[in-house]
Design a protein around this motif. Structure first.
Motif, mmCIF file in Angstrom:
data_model
loop_
_atom_site.group_PDB
_atom_site.id
_atom_site.type_symbol
_atom_site.label_atom_id
_atom_site.label_comp_id
_atom_site.label_asym_id
_atom_site.label_seq_id
_atom_site.Cartn_x
_atom_site.Cartn_y
_atom_site.Cartn_z
ATOM 1 N N SER A 1 30.685 12.419 3.668
ATOM 2 C CA SER A 1 30.420 11.502 2.537
ATOM 3 C C SER A 1 28.965 11.042 2.536
ATOM 4 N N TYR A 2 28.459 10.676 3.719
ATOM 5 C CA TYR A 2 27.056 10.227 3.817
ATOM 6 C C TYR A 2 26.090 11.348 3.439
ATOM 7 N N LEU B 1 26.096 11.811 -0.268
ATOM 8 C CA LEU B 1 25.354 10.717 -0.900
ATOM 9 C C LEU B 1 23.846 10.949 -0.806
ATOM 10 N N ASN C 1 22.674 13.575 -3.210
ATOM 11 C CA ASN C 1 22.583 13.068 -4.584
ATOM 12 C C ASN C 1 21.440 12.063 -4.759
ATOM 13 N N LYS C 2 21.095 11.327 -3.684
ATOM 14 C CA LYS C 2 20.056 10.297 -3.759
ATOM 15 C C LYS C 2 18.644 10.878 -3.778
#
Length: 484
Positions: A283-284, A287, A290-291
């Motif tokens: 998940s990290y 993220l 995407n960031k």
């Protein structure tokens, strides 16, 4: 007739010399050889030079054996002597060898009833006796091996289904040696979850032949204590192929099975505990992907994508260990539904194409195939086939895929252009933790559980799984399951 009333040696000579049976004629108490045909000369390991000599001088190696005395007794008493499978040590080609003969010493009498000679007929039964002794020795060695290993034996008559268990087999089921143990009794003591499967497997063996190898729990007839056993057997037929009996051995594997269960429980526990942190890490990473704006830091973007792929690999591996532990603990279940297998195949191939840029995938034939099966688990098998093809074939090669209906089954095949599987490894690649001994494969990650799980899933669907390959010429993996 044990006595022959003839004294015309010349009349006997022609008959004896033409006979295919070994025959010799000895005259007088000194047992002088008057006639000895080729067959008996060969049996003695001599030639025609023995004619005219006494039996004692002609075959000196027999002097320490009882034959001189036997001949003298026949001459003295006029009573014939018959021997069955008597051992005779004779020198042949300069070497003392052991033979076995059925032979007869018959007294020859004149018209007055006086014994004047002895007629010796013989049949060489060495091969029969040696073969029987070897068989008896082999049976004795087998019996000792079975007893030493604490194995039980059993046999089921193909016609009557009457059961013949050994004392050790009865003991494993908790029965006394003098108690009856029919097929119904033994099946009733098998754990209920396995009973029908064992009974069906036995019936299938009677109908179709082949071998039988099962592991299942039984309950002691007296204490109800659970014991795990492994039974192996085979259907035996007569020369016309008619079934005679189904027989084999049974062994206690309780300790090994409990160790396996403890190991599987540990693997399941560790695998389950690893799932949570891996999910968080994935998940990290997603993220971060995407960031971070694309193009700003090409290296960081690439590193995160690669890390995400490794997390996917680890997650698949953990799911594999969890499935294996469930399978071997009997906790894996099938969630069956009707679906088109070719639709599932296309979905999985599309997913693989999305994240794999190193190989090309071609589906050449897609027959309409409605099956009643566990969609997720069959998908797991197809995914495993494709993953193996990717791992073991050169980059930028084509992987050929087919979905073909054959009679009442559907067959999936995945063919690669890789290193292939040696004939000696083809029967083992579906074994748990089996890894082919190959310098190239040593560089490929894996624990050898993917194909094992695939095989067990297909077997749970009453299907077949196999591989066809030529070394260094690629491999084609197949599975087939029944249509709905």
């Amino acid at each position: 007739m044990d006595t022959i009333f003839l004294n015309d040696i010349e009349a006997l000579r022609a008959i004896i010399e033409e006979s295919p049976m070994p025959i010799g004629l000895f005259a007088g108490r000194e047992m002088r050889i008057k006639v000895a045909n080729k067959a008996i000369q060969q049996a003695w390991g001599k030639d025609e030079s023995v004619i005219g000599k006494t039996f004692h001088d002609a075959i000196p190696e027999l002097n320490d054996q009882p034959f001189d005395k036997l001949l003298d007794d026949v001459y003295s008493t006029g009573i014939a002597y018959h021997a069955t499978e008597d051992r005779v040590d004779i020198i042949v080609n300069g070497r003392l060898q052991i033979f076995y003969f059925n032979f007869t010493y018959k007294p020859l009498k004149d018209k007055e009833g006086n014994v004047w000679g002895v007629l010796n007929t013989a049949t060489d039964v060495t091969e029969l006796v040696v073969a029987r002794k070897q068989r008896e020795e082999a049976e004795e060695r087998l019996r000792m091996a079975i007893e030493s290993a604490e194995l039980g034996t059993w046999a089921i008559d193909a016609t009557t289904h009457e059961t013949f268990p050994s004392d050790r087999t009865k003991e494993l089921f908790g029965l006394n040696c003098d108690e009856e143990m029919g097929l119904d009794t033994s099946l009733s003591l098998i754990d209920e979850k396995y009973r029908d499967y064992v009974a069906t497997t036995i019936e299938t063996a009677f109908e179709k032949g082949g071998s039988y190898d099962l592991e299942y729990p039984i309950h002691d007839a007296k204490t109800q204590r659970e014991r795990w056993v492994r039974t192996t057997g085979k259907l035996y037929t007569d020369e016309n192929g008619k079934p005679l009996n189904f027989s084999g051995i049974i062994m206690d594997i309780t300790e090994r099975k409990h160790n396996d269960m403890r190991k599987n429980d540990f693997i399941a526990m560790v695998s389950h505990e690893l799932k949570t942190p891996l999910t968080s890490i994935k998940s990290y990473i997603q993220l971060l992907i995407n960031k971070i704006p694309k193009g700003n830091d090409e290296f960081l973007n690439s590193a995160l994508v690669k890390a995400d792929r490794q997390i996917v690999k680890m997650t698949k591996m953990i799911h594999g260990f969890l499935d294996m532990s469930k399978l071997e603990s009997g906790k894996i279940t099938l969630s069956r539904e009707e679906f088109n297998l070719c639709d599932l195949l296309n979905e999985i191939v599309a997913d693989v194409r999305f994240y794999t840029y190193t190989h090309f995938f071609e589906i050449y034939r897609q027959d309409n195939a409605i099956v009643y099966a566990d969609r997720n688990k069959i998908g797991q098998v197809i995914d495993n086939f494709l993953s193996n093809a990717i791992k073991y074939s050169p980059r930028e090669t084509v992987i050929d895929i087919n979905c073909i209906v054959i009679d009442s089954n559907v067959q999936i095949s995945v063919a690669d252009k890789g290193i292939g599987v040696k004939p000696k490894d083809q029967a083992k690649v579906f074994d748990k933790f089996y890894r082919v001994d190959n310098d190239i494969i040593k560089t490929v990650a894996g624990f050898g559980i993917g194909l094992y799980l695939a095989g067990e899933i297909i077997h749970l669907h009453n299907g077949k799984i196999w591989v066809e390959s030529e070394e260094c010429e690629g491999a084609t993996f197949y599975f087939s399951i029944p249509l709905a």
